[in-house]
Every structure is written in C-alpha cells, then in structure tokens.
Write an enzyme that holds these catalytic residues in place. Structure first.
Site, short mmCIF file in Angstrom:
data_model
loop_
_atom_site.label_atom_id
_atom_site.label_comp_id
_atom_site.label_asym_id
_atom_site.label_seq_id
_atom_site.Cartn_x
_atom_site.Cartn_y
_atom_site.Cartn_z
N ASP A 52 11.30 15.25 -4.82
CA ASP A 52 10.39 15.86 -4.28
C ASP A 52 9.22 16.68 -5.76
O ASP A 52 10.55 17.15 -6.73
CB ASP A 52 9.83 16.74 -3.03
CG ASP A 52 8.86 16.85 -2.19
OD1 ASP A 52 7.67 16.92 -2.66
OD2 ASP A 52 8.75 16.70 -1.05
N ASN A 120 8.50 6.73 -0.81
CA ASN A 120 7.84 7.81 0.33
C ASN A 120 6.71 8.77 -0.34
O ASN A 120 5.32 9.03 0.51
CB ASN A 120 8.89 8.38 1.23
CG ASN A 120 7.84 9.19 1.88
OD1 ASN A 120 7.47 9.23 3.20
ND2 ASN A 120 7.99 10.29 1.42
N TYR A 185 -7.52 6.50 -1.22
CA TYR A 185 -5.67 6.26 -0.71
C TYR A 185 -5.82 5.04 -0.12
O TYR A 185 -4.81 4.23 -0.21
CB TYR A 185 -6.22 6.87 0.40
CG TYR A 185 -4.10 8.09 1.65
CD1 TYR A 185 -3.95 7.95 1.30
CD2 TYR A 185 -4.58 6.64 2.93
CE1 TYR A 185 -2.24 7.88 2.25
CE2 TYR A 185 -3.23 6.84 3.54
CZ TYR A 185 -2.21 7.30 3.19
OH TYR A 185 -1.12 7.96 3.68
N ALA A 188 -5.18 2.23 -2.58
CA ALA A 188 -4.14 2.43 -3.68
C ALA A 188 -3.14 1.58 -2.13
O ALA A 188 -2.12 1.20 -2.56
CB ALA A 188 -3.69 4.17 -3.47
N LYS A 189 -3.21 2.33 -1.10
CA LYS A 189 -2.39 1.60 -0.05
C LYS A 189 -2.20 0.47 -0.55
O LYS A 189 -1.53 -0.66 0.07
CB LYS A 189 -2.37 2.66 1.43
CG LYS A 189 -1.73 4.42 1.22
CD LYS A 189 -0.50 3.62 1.03
CE LYS A 189 0.83 5.46 1.54
NZ LYS A 189 1.75 5.33 1.09
N ALA A 217 3.18 9.40 12.04
CA ALA A 217 3.74 10.69 11.93
C ALA A 217 3.62 12.31 11.62
O ALA A 217 2.47 12.51 10.84
CB ALA A 217 5.51 10.69 11.80
N SER A 219 3.43 16.18 10.04
CA SER A 219 3.18 16.33 8.91
C SER A 219 1.97 16.78 8.14
O SER A 219 1.28 17.02 8.98
CB SER A 219 3.67 14.61 8.43
OG SER A 219 2.24 14.38 7.09
N ARG A 220 2.72 17.67 6.93
CA ARG A 220 1.06 18.54 6.71
C ARG A 220 -0.02 16.90 5.79
O ARG A 220 -1.42 17.32 6.62
CB ARG A 220 1.95 18.52 5.50
CG ARG A 220 1.09 20.03 4.43
CD ARG A 220 1.26 19.92 3.02
NE ARG A 220 1.49 19.11 2.02
CZ ARG A 220 2.23 19.10 0.37
NH1 ARG A 220 1.88 20.64 0.46
NH2 ARG A 220 2.57 18.28 0.34
N1 LIG Z 1 2.09 11.05 8.28
C1 LIG Z 1 1.80 9.97 8.24
O1 LIG Z 1 0.44 9.36 10.41
C2 LIG Z 1 1.88 8.44 7.79
C3 LIG Z 1 0.11 7.57 7.88
C4 LIG Z 1 0.40 6.57 6.93
C5 LIG Z 1 0.86 7.28 5.81
N2 LIG Z 1 1.93 7.75 4.96
C6 LIG Z 1 2.30 7.59 4.14
O2 LIG Z 1 3.74 8.67 4.08
C7 LIG Z 1 4.13 8.97 3.46
C8 LIG Z 1 5.10 10.79 4.31
O3 LIG Z 1 3.75 11.24 4.19
P1 LIG Z 1 3.89 12.38 4.52
O4 LIG Z 1 2.98 12.15 5.57
O5 LIG Z 1 5.41 13.03 4.86
O6 LIG Z 1 3.18 13.68 3.95
P2 LIG Z 1 3.85 15.20 3.53
O7 LIG Z 1 2.68 15.66 2.32
O8 LIG Z 1 4.07 15.23 4.39
O9 LIG Z 1 4.89 14.56 2.29
C9 LIG Z 1 4.74 13.89 1.08
C10 LIG Z 1 5.68 14.29 0.27
O10 LIG Z 1 5.45 13.76 -1.11
C11 LIG Z 1 5.78 14.74 -2.16
N3 LIG Z 1 4.70 14.19 -3.48
C12 LIG Z 1 3.41 13.69 -3.62
N4 LIG Z 1 3.22 13.08 -5.03
C13 LIG Z 1 4.19 12.92 -5.29
C14 LIG Z 1 5.05 12.69 -6.49
N5 LIG Z 1 4.09 12.69 -7.60
N6 LIG Z 1 6.70 12.39 -6.98
C15 LIG Z 1 7.60 13.59 -5.61
N7 LIG Z 1 6.76 13.84 -4.32
C16 LIG Z 1 5.15 13.80 -4.35
C17 LIG Z 1 4.40 15.85 -1.11
O11 LIG Z 1 5.01 17.27 -2.40
C18 LIG Z 1 5.80 15.56 -0.67
O12 LIG Z 1 6.54 17.10 -0.41
C19 LIG Z 1 3.17 9.39 2.18
O13 LIG Z 1 3.28 7.85 1.03
C20 LIG Z 1 2.15 9.09 3.06
O14 LIG Z 1 1.00 8.35 3.02
C21 LIG Z 1 2.20 9.29 6.45
#
Ligand SMILES: NC(=O)c1ccc[n+]([C@@H]2O[C@H](COP(=O)([O-])OP(=O)(O)OC[C@H]3O[C@@H](n4cnc5c(N)ncnc54)[C@H](O)[C@@H]3O)[C@@H](O)[C@H]2O)c1
Length: 334
Positions: A52, A120, A185, A188-189, A217, A219-220
C-alpha cells in the site's frame, strides 16, 4: 517445494481451498477490499506481500472505513502474523517507476516464489463531467491502468517461466456499465477490461489465468462514492463485507480454477458474472446501407432504445443490497 511441485494442478475434490506453499502479492491491501484479500489468503496458508502507499491516509479522500489501528500495510501484516500467518509489507505507489518490480523482487526475496498477484490498488472520488480535465483523467489512468500494468508486467516473465500463475485484476461494474459523476474512474476501469482480456489470451498457453473481480463492498472508497446517500452506505456497511470479494478472488486465484478472461461482480455475499455479449447479426445481400440498418434495428437492439442503468440501481447486486438491507433492518431489534 519446487515450482513444478506446486504448479501441478491439485484435485478439484470438495474441500477447503488451500494456498499452502503459494506466495500472493496484493496491492492496495492496507485497507478495504485489499486488506480482506490479504487476510483471507494468509488464513489459507499463503505467504502474502502486502502493498500500500506509505501513508494509509493517501490515495483517496478521507472517509469512514474499518476499525482504528487496522489500516496500512504494516498493520495488516501485523494482523496476519498475530493470527499465525506469513506476510511482509511493501510500501510504495504501485504506479511509480520501479515500485512494481521491487514488489515482485521482495516477494522472491522473502518467500522464493510468486504464484498469484491481485492488482487491487485503486482510487475514486466524485468527479462531475465539467470537472474532468486531462490531468484528472491521467491521475485515474495512472493508478488503475499503469499500476495494474506495472504489476502484471513485472511478474509476467516469472509466471511464464514457471508455467503457472494466477492474476486477478480489479475492475468495477461502473467500468462496464458507466456511472454518473465518475467518468475518469469508469474510463480507467473500462481500460482494465481490455487489459484483463488480452493478458488472458496471452497467458493461455503459459499456464497463466487472468480474471477480473468487480467489488461491491464496504470501504473508504465506497463511503466516499455514496457520500450524498448515507442510507445507501449504511446498507453497504451492514450487508456488503469486503470478505465476499475476497472469496471470489481466492477462487479465481486457486490452482484448481482454470477459468480465464472472465469478470465477476462480488459483494453482498453474492457473486455474478459480468460478460460482454455479442448480439444478433444483421446480414444483407450486397452492400450494407444505413436503411438496411434502420430496417434491422429491432434485431440489433433487441427492441430496446437504451440500456438498463446497470451502473446503479438496476444491477443484480444493487437489487440484492436493497433487499438484504431491508431484510436485516427488519431483523434488527427495535
Ligand atoms: N468498494 C467497492 O464497492 C468497489 C467497487 C468497485 C471497484 N472497487 C475497486 O476495488 C479496489 C479496492 O478498493 P476499496 O473499495 O478497498 O478502496 P479503499 O480506498 O478502501 O482501498 C484502496 C487502497 O488502495 C491504496 N492505493 C491507492 N492508490 C495506490 C497506489 N498507487 N499504490 C498502492 N496502493 C494504492 C489506498 O491507499 C487504499 O489503501 C479498487 O481498485 C476499487 O476501484 C471497489
């Protein structure tokens, strides 16, 4: 244990999916979905490299998430070790030059091999259409696309050489179906869909599978995205644990799973496939004219004028969230 020993496909007989002898790299694993991945892999015997950013507060606007003191790569590693698992932290921006290579080297240095990478790490925030600039697009592209590519490209030669590997990318329903106030977003996705499919094709003859998981899910990131709809985030926090996403990632990352080039949306204790489909084909004798297309439009569109809003409320998992949240709200003591 040699690469060949652990590369041999194990039995697909029912039983717990074990990752004993495997090394897994998870980026963005200091919190949220990535943290859930790291904990779940470690609990099933994998050695985990937890990446991270150095400061867990970076990479995203502030938002609510997780219990205090459990965030950041080092905290996750400590949590894994307390539970008897094996893990090391590797701090760094995965999209920055050299970091992904160093991450993979660290995995080899500590554990002698790499079998699974879960790309991730990600960022998101509300960006209105009028706020989209080249800089903002680049910022999102850098983390999601460059970050994922850097990790895959750093590990690829090793996986190819051992003739075995599992790559899980992290997409989003928003990247397939669109989402308002999320153009950078979703762009990129969406690009990660192409990356996943192409690497799956390239990996097929090298023993490397490449699949995508699209989380839904708590998450922040999810808290930030739903900031204007606190009731929705309350429901997500209550019934959409990141562990559901980890369950799907673990299945995709297991040696007994051979599917490749697929995407699965995971969350709310549910999982469903997201697939890009081809529709009916209109053929004509001679040169196709615009009038031919007009005449065959119903065949091409299935009679629809617009697609359902699968980026939001019409999606199966969003419906499940609403139903689950309502059901558990009724269950809760008054
Ligand atoms: N939570 C959801 O519902 C949801 C939905 C669709 C996609 N996602 C995807 O799931 C993944 C995880 O997201 P999350 O919900 O846990 O978010 P989150 O913000 O809780 O966690 C993301 C983590 O990635 C780290 N991060 C960001 N940029 C980084 C980098 N350049 N290098 C290393 N670490 C980095 C952040 O510090 C953070 O700890 C992401 O790719 C997000 O786009 C999440």
């Amino acid at each position: 244990m040699t690469a060949a020993d652990v590369s041999a496909p194990s039995s697909t007989a029912p039983g717990p999916l074990s990752f004993a002898g495997r090394t897994v790299v998870v980026t963005g694993a200091g919190r949220g979905v990535g943290r859930a991945h790291a904990l779940a892999f470690a609990a099933r015997g994998a050695a985990v490299v937890v990446n991270d950013l150095p400061d867990p507060a970076d990479g995203q606007d502030e938002g609510a998430d997780g219990a205090e003191g459990t965030e950041g790569a080092e905290a996750v590693v400590a949590e894994i070790r307390r539970a008897g698992g094996r893990a090391v932290a590797h701090l760094g921006d995965v999209a920055a030059p050299g970091v992904a290579e160093a991450l993979v080297e660290r995995a080899f240095g500590e554990f002698g091999r790499v079998d699974v990478v879960v790309a991730n790490a990600g960022i998101d925030r509300i960006v209105r259409l009028r706020e989209v600039t080249a800089d903002v697009l680049t910022e999102f592209f850098r983390v999601h696309v460059l970050g994922t590519w850097a990790l895959c490209s750093a590990v690829w030669p090793h996986l190819a050489e051992q003739g075995y590997g599992r790559i899980v990318t992290t997409t989003s329903a928003a990247g397939y179906f669109g989402l308002a106030a999320a153009l950078p977003y979703t762009v990129a996705k969406g690009a990660l869909h192409g990356l996943t499919q192409t690497l799956a094709l390239e990996g097929a003859r090298r023993g490397i599978t490449v699949n995508a998981v699209a989380p839904f899910a708590a998450s922040r990131l999810a808290a930030d995205r739903t900031r204007s709809r606190p009731e929705m985030y309350e429901a997500i926090e209550r019934v959409a644990p990141p562990a559901s996403v980890a369950a799907v990632a673990l299945w995709l990352a297991h040696e007994s799973t051979t599917v490749t080039g697929m995407a699965f949306e995971a969350g709310v204790d549910a999982v469903g496939r997201i697939a890009v489909a081809t529709g009916d084909v209109l053929t004509v004798d001679g040169a196709l004219t615009p009038e031919d297309v007009r005449a065959g439009a119903a065949l091409l569109t299935g009679g629809e004028v617009t697609v359902p809003d699968l980026g939001a409320a019409d999606r199966p998992l969003t419906r499940r969230l609403t139903e689950r949240a309502a059901a558990t709200a009724t269950d809760r003591p008054a």
